[in-house]
Design a protein around this motif. Sequence first.
Motif, PDB file in Angstrom:
ATOM      1  N   SER A  38       0.824  -1.208   0.000  1.00 24.01           N
ATOM      2  CA  SER A  38       0.000   0.000   0.000  1.00 24.01           C
ATOM      3  C   SER A  38       0.857   1.256   0.000  1.00 24.01           C
ATOM      4  CB  SER A  38      -0.924   0.014   1.215  1.00 24.01           C
ATOM      5  OG  SER A  38      -1.819  -1.061   1.164  1.00 24.01           O
ATOM      6  N   CYS A  41       2.181   1.810  -3.544  1.00 27.88           N
ATOM      7  CA  CYS A  41       1.170   2.389  -4.440  1.00 27.88           C
ATOM      8  C   CYS A  41       0.927   3.853  -4.121  1.00 27.88           C
ATOM      9  CB  CYS A  41      -0.133   1.605  -4.339  1.00 27.88           C
ATOM     10  SG  CYS A  41      -0.040  -0.038  -5.026  1.00 27.88           S
ATOM     11  N   TYR A  42       0.851   4.190  -2.852  1.00 29.11           N
ATOM     12  CA  TYR A  42       0.584   5.571  -2.459  1.00 29.11           C
ATOM     13  C   TYR A  42       1.752   6.487  -2.824  1.00 29.11           C
ATOM     14  CZ  TYR A  42      -0.565   9.631   0.325  1.00 29.11           C
ATOM     15  OH  TYR A  42      -0.830  10.918   0.719  1.00 29.11           O
ATOM     16  N   VAL A  64      -4.782  -0.139  -3.960  1.00 26.92           N
ATOM     17  CA  VAL A  64      -4.836  -0.212  -2.494  1.00 26.92           C
ATOM     18  C   VAL A  64      -6.130  -0.897  -2.055  1.00 26.92           C
ATOM     19  CG1 VAL A  64      -4.866   1.154  -0.375  1.00 26.92           C
ATOM     20  CG2 VAL A  64      -3.311   1.769  -2.227  1.00 26.92           C
ATOM     21  N   ILE A  67      -5.492  -4.529  -2.486  1.00 29.18           N
ATOM     22  CA  ILE A  67      -4.575  -4.964  -1.432  1.00 29.18           C
ATOM     23  C   ILE A  67      -5.327  -5.114  -0.114  1.00 29.18           C
ATOM     24  CG2 ILE A  67      -2.576  -4.268  -0.054  1.00 29.18           C
ATOM     25  CD1 ILE A  67      -1.517  -2.926  -2.648  1.00 29.18           C
ATOM     26  N   GLY A  68      -6.231  -4.176   0.168  1.00 26.42           N
ATOM     27  CA  GLY A  68      -7.051  -4.267   1.377  1.00 26.42           C
ATOM     28  C   GLY A  68      -7.946  -5.493   1.368  1.00 26.42           C
TER      29      GLY A  68
END
Length: 89
Positions: A38, A41-42, A64, A67-68
């Motif tokens: 995450s 990606c951020y 994300v 991923i979550g």
Amino acid sequence: FVLSLLLHVLQYLLLPLLLRRGFWPALLSNTLYAAALSAYCYLTFLGYNELPFLRSTEVFVFPVVAIGGAYLVSVVLAATSGFSCTWLV
């Protein structure tokens, strides 16, 4: 850099704990992987967002959500079978 730092350095330091069997080591391992991916990606989004000639850079944040979702599935698997992402590496 953050992905490598979390997944290689921190995982190496926590390896004796992460390779144990049980729910808590599996949860810690899966959380480590979800946080690292995450963050990657951020931070990619933040970098591309600064470039003025690019449009719709928010698509770099969309993974994300996946991923979550994968993290929630891995928590359920950790609770039922002790699944740990560290064992896959």
